[in-house]
Design an enzyme around this catalytic site. Sequence first.
Site, PDB file in Angstrom:
ATOM      1  CB  SER A   1      39.690  26.226  46.286  1.00 62.14           C
ATOM      2  OG  SER A   1      38.841  27.336  46.103  1.00 62.14           O
TER       3      SER A   1
HETATM    4  N1  SAH Z   1      37.425  28.969  41.927  1.00 66.34           N
HETATM    5  C1  SAH Z   1      38.723  29.616  41.995  1.00 66.34           C
HETATM    6  C2  SAH Z   1      39.057  30.139  43.370  1.00 66.34           C
HETATM    7  C3  SAH Z   1      38.402  31.416  43.551  1.00 66.34           C
HETATM    8  S1  SAH Z   1      38.787  32.426  44.945  1.00 66.34           S
HETATM    9  C4  SAH Z   1      39.821  28.718  41.464  1.00 66.34           C
HETATM   10  O1  SAH Z   1      39.568  27.574  41.101  1.00 66.34           O
HETATM   11  O2  SAH Z   1      40.959  29.198  41.375  1.00 66.34           O
HETATM   12  C5  SAH Z   1      37.320  33.426  44.852  1.00 66.34           C
HETATM   13  C6  SAH Z   1      37.243  34.350  43.669  1.00 66.34           C
HETATM   14  O3  SAH Z   1      35.975  35.000  43.723  1.00 66.34           O
HETATM   15  C7  SAH Z   1      38.290  35.456  43.679  1.00 66.34           C
HETATM   16  O4  SAH Z   1      39.034  35.403  42.496  1.00 66.34           O
HETATM   17  C8  SAH Z   1      37.452  36.748  43.748  1.00 66.34           C
HETATM   18  O5  SAH Z   1      38.016  37.823  43.025  1.00 66.34           O
HETATM   19  C9  SAH Z   1      36.133  36.289  43.156  1.00 66.34           C
HETATM   20  N2  SAH Z   1      34.947  37.093  43.503  1.00 66.34           N
HETATM   21  C10 SAH Z   1      34.631  37.693  44.673  1.00 66.34           C
HETATM   22  N3  SAH Z   1      33.433  38.303  44.587  1.00 66.34           N
HETATM   23  C11 SAH Z   1      32.976  38.093  43.315  1.00 66.34           C
HETATM   24  C12 SAH Z   1      31.783  38.474  42.613  1.00 66.34           C
HETATM   25  N4  SAH Z   1      30.822  39.205  43.193  1.00 66.34           N
HETATM   26  N5  SAH Z   1      31.660  38.070  41.329  1.00 66.34           N
HETATM   27  C13 SAH Z   1      32.620  37.327  40.724  1.00 66.34           C
HETATM   28  N6  SAH Z   1      33.773  36.950  41.347  1.00 66.34           N
HETATM   29  C14 SAH Z   1      33.939  37.320  42.630  1.00 66.34           C
END
Ligand code: SAH
Length: 224
Positions: A61
């Site tokens: 993000s």
């Molecule tokens: N917080 C992160 C950004 C995450 S982007 C950072 O600081 O870098 C969103 C993430 O959510 C992605 O890596 C994706 O693979 C994950 N995601 C999507 N659905 C999910 C689920 N049901 N459970 C866990 N992770 C999930």
Amino acid sequence: MSFKLKRNQLVERLVAEEVIHSKEVIRAMGMVPREEFVRREDKGSAYVDTPLPLFKGQTISAPHMVAMMCGALELRVGERVLEIGAGSGYHAAVISEIVAPKGSENPGHVYTIEIHKLLSEFAKDNLNRTSYSRAVTVINGDGSKGLPEHAPYDKILVTAAAPEVPKPLIDQLNPSGILVVPVGDKHAFQVLRVLKKKQDGTIEVKDLWGVAFVPLRGEHGWKD
Ligand code: SAH
């Protein structure tokens, strides 16, 4: 210019733009080395206020979004936090700087779940290298169901967009707890929703800003 200098300039700008209001968030964003949480080839862009690509089509993000979500969560020392979507581990590290600062007598803890194995390994490596693994636990699995084994949590954040607020997350929230989750379309056009659980268990809902997150997968996420 050193990473530290670039980091301080970015934080100063976010404060000037009134994206960051609390001194805890200022301190945390000034501490965590974002360059350690992006792909090697993107290190030079680590302090541009933008999302950056990770692996498997996912992104870290933008710093302003991390700051805004931390603000909305009203984080305090000692709290137990659940993050859905570890990605790079950066946001979890920033949260841990607030709830479990080094030397705290009553440190909190961050649990972060990631559905992609490759990304959960990436997050673990990044958090180990930067010593945040003492306050952050990374779990590989479907976080749309929450993480019942460590529940309840004082604060929960979802860093992927859900079709609607996943019910298990509301159930796993403590009284007086706060849940922050982007809700809306699968690709862009979502709203950042804040749910506060009152002492009597009733829920107060407030929609903040329009946001654009990658889709939440899993049982309570998008299926296709
Ligand atoms: N917080 C992160 C950004 C995450 S982007 C950072 O600081 O870098 C969103 C993430 O959510 C992605 O890596 C994706 O693979 C994950 N995601 C999507 N659905 C999910 C689920 N049901 N459970 C866990 N992770 C999930």
